[in-house]
Scaffold this motif. Sequence first.
Motif, mmCIF file in Angstrom:
data_model
loop_
_atom_site.group_PDB
_atom_site.id
_atom_site.type_symbol
_atom_site.label_atom_id
_atom_site.label_comp_id
_atom_site.label_asym_id
_atom_site.label_seq_id
_atom_site.Cartn_x
_atom_site.Cartn_y
_atom_site.Cartn_z
ATOM 1 N N ILE A 1 38.962 39.538 49.279
ATOM 2 C CA ILE A 1 38.815 40.321 48.045
ATOM 3 C C ILE A 1 39.640 39.681 46.945
ATOM 4 O O ILE A 1 40.816 39.335 47.151
ATOM 5 N N ILE B 1 34.505 39.155 47.667
ATOM 6 C CA ILE B 1 34.206 40.379 46.918
ATOM 7 C C ILE B 1 35.083 40.347 45.675
ATOM 8 O O ILE B 1 36.288 40.080 45.763
ATOM 9 N N SER C 1 24.355 37.793 43.518
ATOM 10 C CA SER C 1 25.427 38.791 43.483
ATOM 11 C C SER C 1 24.860 40.133 43.064
ATOM 12 O O SER C 1 23.724 40.235 42.599
ATOM 13 N N ILE D 1 28.523 47.953 51.049
ATOM 14 C CA ILE D 1 29.162 46.645 50.869
ATOM 15 C C ILE D 1 28.804 45.704 52.016
ATOM 16 O O ILE D 1 28.473 44.534 51.801
ATOM 17 N N LEU E 1 26.989 42.092 51.750
ATOM 18 C CA LEU E 1 27.600 40.874 52.289
ATOM 19 C C LEU E 1 26.703 40.214 53.332
ATOM 20 O O LEU E 1 26.561 38.984 53.355
ATOM 21 N N PRO F 1 29.411 40.975 46.267
ATOM 22 C CA PRO F 1 29.559 42.258 45.575
ATOM 23 C C PRO F 1 30.576 42.132 44.429
ATOM 24 O O PRO F 1 31.649 41.556 44.603
#
Length: 284
Positions: free
Chosen positions: A27, A59, A118, A153, A157, A163
Amino acid sequence: MKKLQDKAKILIEALPYIQHFRGKVIIIKYGGSAMESEKLKKSLIRDVALLQSIGFKPIIVHGGGKEIDKWLKIAQIERIFKDGLRVTDLPTMEIVEMVLNKISKELVGLLSEFGVKSCGLSGKDGKILQVEPKDREILGFVGRVVSVDSTLINAVLNSDFVPVICPVGIGIDHRSYNINADDAACALAEALRVEKLVFLSDIEGVYRDYNDKSSLISELSIAEAQKLISDGSINGGMIPKINSCIHAVRNGVSRVHIIDGRIEHCLLLEFFTNRGIGTAILNG
């Protein structure tokens, strides 16, 4: 030939990190100056595109404070903060949600330029970020994350999309709530038990003495971080950020990094060099 050999050495140095992070969720909390400079924005998005193309599962979680301020001014809505949090009444919440979703779609467009699929998501989508009011009377529609549903999510993925998530949550009353972007990133990192959470900031990392730039700390245990807070070495706006990092590490995130988002290709320097940059907070 020497230049070509130097490039080969860089690739060889990156190999073990590529192998380690392939297939792992990371992330990136995107904010600060990196959001305001078009040059830095493109550099960061190019980095994310590279990470995704070699098998990482990135992410992006983003804020948008300065852009929100700009639109509040246009709408002639007063900007009010309490203890570092934006007081968010209904008109302000409408602006916050509009601006954050706009930023998400802009980032989706940039990722598309670099050949990356995305998806811009709000924390409301699929009830990803479920919240309760922090203090309805004083702060209005400011939320504290109480649970995370990662179903959507994970589906994104698993379809090889990146995301791009804005920190708007949904309450039990089904209304929108403004969430601190650092808190949202940490909540997602804990729920997904990510390999690495990276905060892009406007400082190089954590210092033992902020006035001595040579005192930058490369690695920091939880105990050491708490000591630096208690003795005043970490203060002001860094305290809630470090506390969020500590909470994330204690709740399943392998490593949390604070790096300088003003440096071009900061993500590549962090992921693919032996020392990395900034400060890593580890369990211990």
